[in-house]
Design an enzyme around this catalytic site. Structure first.
Site: not given
Ligand SMILES: NC(=O)c1ccc[n+]([C@@H]2O[C@H](COP(=O)([O-])OP(=O)(O)OC[C@H]3O[C@@H](n4cnc5c(N)ncnc54)[C@H](O)[C@@H]3O)[C@@H](O)[C@H]2O)c1
Length: 339
Positions: A81, A125, A150, A154
């Site tokens: 994630f 996504s 962004y 993906k």
């Molecule tokens: N939330 C959405 O609407 C959505 C939609 C489509 C895709 N996504 C993808 O799903 C994934 C999770 O999304 P989310 O909403 O839970 O985001 P989020 O920001 O809540 O969670 C991401 C986590 O990754 C950690 N992180 C970031 N970079 C890091 C690194 N270099 N090393 C270690 N940890 C790191 C952050 O601290 C965070 O806790 C992401 O890849 C996001 O792009 C999210």
């Protein structure tokens, strides 16, 4: 069985950790807390009664990633994630996004290719489809040029995984293309923690509901949709989390038909911005302060998933309604506010 969840203290990651633990997996979390709080660990433990192993590692540090995998040779799967996810910020700081979202992916995959056998789930996504020509959007819809750095990370991420799977038969991967995850755990012990002004509709609504934000702006009511506002496929985060467990089990049980697969994660139902506001007002009994504003650049008019492949091939289906998800988001917001 030990599973690594990168970004496991984030919004979707933390809910997935809970579902993995509920199914008996031992979970190791890597998170650098760049967009999360260490308190999320307590929330996870108070739901499941089990403490995951936590490593505060920045996955951009290649040597630390290498060392981690040397110390944890018994990991049977990785759910990745960790990434930066703010579209606007990615436009302002593209290199930061390419470094964080691409380098981290490459470093993890490099370690996985060294193993006898490995299983990898990637957070992708629906943004990869852009404004699709046909609705609902199936996995066969063409990938459109990305609207933001962004979104591009993906698309590139999926390409990288496809390329490495082609030459690495012992690496099995699934990319999950999320539509719009919303809501929180029904216990309200974990949920979404937007830093600053929320970029997404539902946290903006709930923050407006408790008075943190004065007013919600609805960007455009003259789109070619039934009520003129944009349409999205909002899916409960717990349903998204459960899909990761199902996908991982598919790989662990060798039920995959190719070593690189991809699935949409949505409900199949589109809801307009006004319908989401109505849902909030219905479940909360509150009137929401909102106004109609100009259209926002780059907004896709309508996007919702064709869920056939996920339902029939992956064997997973979203179970919660928009009102269920909104109820959990509202309960979470009120809990945050009372702290
Ligand atoms: N939330 C959405 O609407 C959505 C939609 C489509 C895709 N996504 C993808 O799903 C994934 C999770 O999304 P989310 O909403 O839970 O985001 P989020 O920001 O809540 O969670 C991401 C986590 O990754 C950690 N992180 C970031 N970079 C890091 C690194 N270099 N090393 C270690 N940890 C790191 C952050 O601290 C965070 O806790 C992401 O890849 C996001 O792009 C999210």
């Amino acid at each position: 069985m030990k599973v690594l969840v990168t970004g496991g203290l984030g919004f979707i990651g933390s809910h997935t950790v809970v579902e993995l633990q509920n199914k008996g997996f031992e979970v190791v979390i890597i998170d650098n807390l760049s967009n999360s709080s260490i308190k999320v660990l307590d929330g996870i433990v108070s739901i499941t009664g089990k403490a995951p192993i936590f490593e505060n590692i920045d996955l951009k540090e290649k040597s630390k990633v290498q060392k981690f995998f040397l110390n944890h040779q018994d990991i049977v799967g990785v759910i990745h994630f960790a990434a930066s996810k703010a579209v606007g910020e990615s436009v302002e700081q593209p290199l930061m996004y390419y470094e964080n979202n691409i380098n981290t992916l490459v470093y993890v995959l490099q370690e996985l290719t060294k193993l006898e056998q490995s299983n990898f789930i990637f957070s992708s996504s629906c943004t990869v489809y852009g404004q699709a020509d046909e609705l609902p959007i199936s996995e066969n819809a063409p990938i459109k040029p990305a609207e933001s750095p962004y979104g591009n990370t993906k698309q590139i991420g999926e390409e990288i995984i496809k390329d490495i799977c082609k030459v690495t038969p012992k690496l099995n991967a699934i990319a999950l293309r999320y539509f719009n995850p919303i809501g929180a755990h029904p216990t309200a012990k974990i949920g979404e923690l937007p830093i600053g002004v929320p970029q997404n509709l539902v946290p903006f609504i709930t923050q407006t509901g408790v008075g943190i934000r004065e007013q919600l702006s609805v960007f455009g009511d003259d789109y070619p949709t039934p009520d003129g506002t944009c349409i999205r496929d909002y899916i409960h985060v717990v349903d998204v989390a459960k899909a990761h467990v199902v996908a991982l089990q598919r790989l662990l049980e060798s039920n995959n038909t190719s070593n690189y697969e991809y699935f949409n994660l949505g409900t199949g139902k589109g809801s307009s911005v006004l319908e989401v506001i109505n849902s909030f007002e219905r479940i909360s009994g509150e009137k929401l302060n909102y106004k109609i504003a100009n259209r926002r650049e780059g907004d896709v008019i309508s996007a919702y998933a064709d869920t056939k492949k996920a339902n029939q091939v992956l064997g997973w289906k979203a179970e919660s309604s928009l009102d269920d998800a909104m109820t959990s988001a509202w309960k979470w917001q009120k809990r945050l506010n009372s702290n």
